[in-house]
Enzyme design. Sequence first.
Site: not given
Ligand code: NAI
Length: 457
Positions: A36, A48, A177-179, A199, A233, A263, A437
């Site tokens: 998985g 989710k 503040g990513g995904v 972020e 931070v 990330g 609609h």
């Molecule tokens: P991400 O790459 O989406 O976001 C990481 C964020 O952390 C970025 O916005 C970056 O600018 C920020 N960042 C990095 N270093 C930092 C620091 N020192 N201080 C503050 N901000 C900092 O990575 P995330 O959210 O950890 O997700 C990992 C992967 O998993 C991504 O590729 C994502 O697309 C994938 N994922 C996809 C999902 C979906 O499709 N719904 C759900 C969860 C994860």
Amino acid sequence: MYDVAIIGGGPGGYAAALYAHNFGLKVALVEKERVGGTCLIRGCIPAKTWLQAAHVFSVVKKSSEFGVNSSEPTVDWKVALDRKNNVVNGLVNGLSGLLKARDVDVINGYGSLKNRGVEVALSDGGTQHIEADNIILATGSVPRSIPGYEIDGERIVTSDHALDWEEQPHRVAVVGGGVIGCEFASLLSDFGSEVHIFEALDQLLPGMDPEAVKPLERALRKKKVKINTSTMVGPPELADGGVTINYGDGKSVEVDVVLMAVGRGPVTDNVGLEDTAAVVDRGFVEVDLATMQTAQEKLFAVGDIVAATPQLAHAGFAEGISAITFIATGEAAPVDYRAIPLVVYTHPEVAQVGMTEAQAAANGIDVVATSHGMRGVGRAIIQGEVGGTVKVVHETDGPIVGASVAGPGAGEMIHELMYTVAWEALPAEAAAYIHAHPTISEAIGETLLSASGRSLH
Ligand code: NAI
């Protein structure tokens, strides 16, 4: 002797294993845990499920606005956690059954490349050498952290831990503040936790269309989430009562737990890649994107470890299918990376496909963007969810190259725009079809009409 040995039973690996059945290939799938991978066990599916629980809670909370009175809802965290585990276990069991039905030999243990085959340190002791004509590496990724933020699983955690929290945390700092950061901020604030996001870049969900991100930022602020963009931070201070985060110019906040969401890094150490011709750059494996083959013949890589492709479960599925098709037929069947949707399952959802205006500009493509808000969309008003927008980006006098949707059902709606991008439709061609609609999707129809130069509402 197997036709294909796969190391890693996540979306990339298991999709390859299942798809191989179409060609009658004999497959071994090596997995050290349950099948998985991140997606099913500690990623997409559990996250989710938590988001759905949070959504149900927030809907019940505002039910009186619809004339439906109920007593003030409370959260039974244990029941929600059990439900999450049941959803995960059901899907893992279903996948195990499917692999069995497709005659895939699942070998439980830690696999690494050795002597042109795979050496497995079996989970119940001993080793087994697997010989195979082709090997697919699909070892996935793990959460990263930043210096000073040592993950202890209790006060400094990653999504791996947060998905299994046994109690609701009351004050949470989300770094990144990513995904992942936005999805957790959304669900925790729906449940009423105090949330602070930090972020580094200048908007949440960097890389996504700022206009599509705005409705999410507004919704988070309404739930009192403190959004700190362009903010780094300092090192955390751990004390008995909590963790203090210092940030900006001398500001600080105390929280109960820090969720690191900065990330995910590829898992490619200790899998024997150093003895192959494969090229590895900062942990990511370089492949020929037409076939997913590495620089070593008959060694393939798919999923989160692949350099320069998105870390998304569905990209992993597609890459597994691409690798197997090449192995079985000798014909390249490349993934169409132009049109892979990205869905962020926050409340409201944010989704995107193809290029944003900024990405088009960076590629020297002249584009026109057209957007349409949800405020006048009947069904959005009916649902009480008018915070959203649709944006379509098309080449000047040319086809649609990208789109984004924010709002209710954005994660489903993006797929009709996926086809317009993939099939390089002109706005007028796509606008020729009628949306039912009242639907939220009508916002897409309206946007396409405007993009083709004749708006309606
Ligand atoms: P991400 O790459 O989406 O976001 C990481 C964020 O952390 C970025 O916005 C970056 O600018 C920020 N960042 C990095 N270093 C930092 C620091 N020192 N201080 C503050 N901000 C900092 O990575 P995330 O959210 O950890 O997700 C990992 C992967 O998993 C991504 O590729 C994502 O697309 C994938 N994922 C996809 C999902 C979906 O499709 N719904 C759900 C969860 C994860």
